[in-house]
Design a protein around this motif. Structure first.
Motif, PDB file in Angstrom:
ATOM      1  N   GLY A 130       0.746  -1.376  -0.054  1.00 25.57           N
ATOM      2  CA  GLY A 130       0.026   0.202  -0.017  1.00 25.57           C
ATOM      3  C   GLY A 130       0.801   1.446   0.181  1.00 25.57           C
ATOM      4  N   TRP A 131       0.129   2.307   0.044  1.00 22.69           N
ATOM      5  CA  TRP A 131       0.923   3.615   0.182  1.00 22.69           C
ATOM      6  C   TRP A 131       0.498   4.408   1.445  1.00 22.69           C
ATOM      7  CZ3 TRP A 131      -2.322   2.175  -3.656  1.00 22.69           C
ATOM      8  CH2 TRP A 131      -3.624   2.719  -3.484  1.00 22.69           C
ATOM      9  N   PRO A 132       1.423   5.223   2.135  1.00 19.77           N
ATOM     10  CA  PRO A 132       0.893   5.837   3.340  1.00 19.77           C
ATOM     11  C   PRO A 132      -0.013   6.916   2.819  1.00 19.77           C
ATOM     12  CG  PRO A 132       3.046   6.612   2.497  1.00 19.77           C
ATOM     13  CD  PRO A 132       2.768   5.690   1.439  1.00 19.77           C
ATOM     14  N   ILE A 133      -0.632   7.196   3.882  1.00 20.14           N
ATOM     15  CA  ILE A 133      -1.932   8.073   3.931  1.00 20.14           C
ATOM     16  C   ILE A 133      -1.517   9.297   4.827  1.00 20.14           C
ATOM     17  CG2 ILE A 133      -4.274   8.571   4.607  1.00 20.14           C
ATOM     18  CD1 ILE A 133      -4.736   5.568   3.841  1.00 20.14           C
ATOM     19  N   TYR A 134      -1.567  10.491   4.487  1.00 24.23           N
ATOM     20  CA  TYR A 134      -1.208  11.534   4.997  1.00 24.23           C
ATOM     21  C   TYR A 134      -2.658  12.503   5.391  1.00 24.23           C
ATOM     22  CZ  TYR A 134       3.573  10.672   3.936  1.00 24.23           C
ATOM     23  OH  TYR A 134       4.779   9.860   3.468  1.00 24.23           O
ATOM     24  N   ILE A 135      -2.484  12.910   6.783  1.00 23.19           N
ATOM     25  CA  ILE A 135      -3.623  13.923   7.126  1.00 23.19           C
ATOM     26  C   ILE A 135      -2.737  15.086   7.881  1.00 23.19           C
ATOM     27  CG2 ILE A 135      -5.410  14.165   8.688  1.00 23.19           C
ATOM     28  CD1 ILE A 135      -6.118  11.287   8.640  1.00 23.19           C
TER      29      ILE A 135
ATOM     30  N   ALA B 128       1.980  11.216   8.312  1.00 22.62           N
ATOM     31  CA  ALA B 128       1.307   9.813   7.804  1.00 22.62           C
ATOM     32  C   ALA B 128       0.837   8.924   9.029  1.00 22.62           C
ATOM     33  CB  ALA B 128       2.811   9.168   7.544  1.00 22.62           C
TER      34      ALA B 128
ATOM     35  N   ASP C 171      -0.272   5.214   9.944  1.00 29.16           N
ATOM     36  CA  ASP C 171       0.166   3.882   9.493  1.00 29.16           C
ATOM     37  C   ASP C 171      -0.901   3.034  10.536  1.00 29.16           C
ATOM     38  OD1 ASP C 171       1.135   1.574   9.044  1.00 29.16           O
ATOM     39  OD2 ASP C 171       3.128   1.637  10.533  1.00 29.16           O
ATOM     40  N   ASP C 172      -1.680   2.428   9.605  1.00 28.14           N
ATOM     41  CA  ASP C 172      -2.994   1.627  10.065  1.00 28.14           C
ATOM     42  C   ASP C 172      -2.290   0.254  10.234  1.00 28.14           C
ATOM     43  OD1 ASP C 172      -3.095   0.967   7.548  1.00 28.14           O
ATOM     44  OD2 ASP C 172      -5.214   0.765   7.411  1.00 28.14           O
TER      45      ASP C 172
END
Length: 142
Positions: free
Chosen positions: A51-56, A60, A62-63
């Motif tokens: 997957g790719w990282p999700i940024y908010i 980042a 990381d689930d």
């Protein structure tokens, strides 16, 4: 995995060599022979794609912290439970019995658990309890 379950089942039921050596020559099966392994590898690679990282707000998320996927037979499953579900469905195995085998013998012996579940596919509930009890005793003794 749900989307590609039929294609992933090809790799469970066949090897690349078995498909190449099969005598599927008619139109319908000849097409399967030519494309089946390719369909399996595409599905496997899509499932295994990182997957790719999700940024908010630049941070980042990381689930999967501390969670390593379960690897078996060239596939990365999100968990051993997911692998149990997959193999139980595609090999018509007793899901609970397979899960109990993995609980007793451990994830490292997942392939052996599948073989035991296949051997006892038509066994009675009593026989399955007996097998599990014997395995628990052997593991305890070791």
């Amino acid at each position: 995995m749900t989307r590609y379950q039929k294609h992933l089942a090809i790799g469970i039921n066949w090897t690349e060599q078995e498909l190449e050596e099969s005598e599927f020559e008619c139109k319908a099966l000849g097409g399967f022979k030519k494309s089946a392994w390719f369909m399996y590898t595409v599905a496997r690679d899509r499932i295994n794609a990182p997957g790719w990282p999700i940024y908010i707000n630049g941070v980042a998320i990381d689930d999967h912290q501390g969670h390593d996927p379960f690897q078996f037979d060239g596939m990365a499953y999100t968990s051993v439970y997911r692998a149990i579900q997959h193999y139980a469905k595609h090999k018509s195995l007793d899901h609970k019995f397979l899960a109990d085998l993995v609980r007793v013998l451990g994830e490292r012996r997942f392939g052996f658990c599948i073989r035991l579940a296949q051997i006892h596919i038509a066994a009675s509930a009593e026989m399955k309890r007996h097998v599990l009890a014997e395995l628990q005793q052997q593991e305890h003794d070791n």
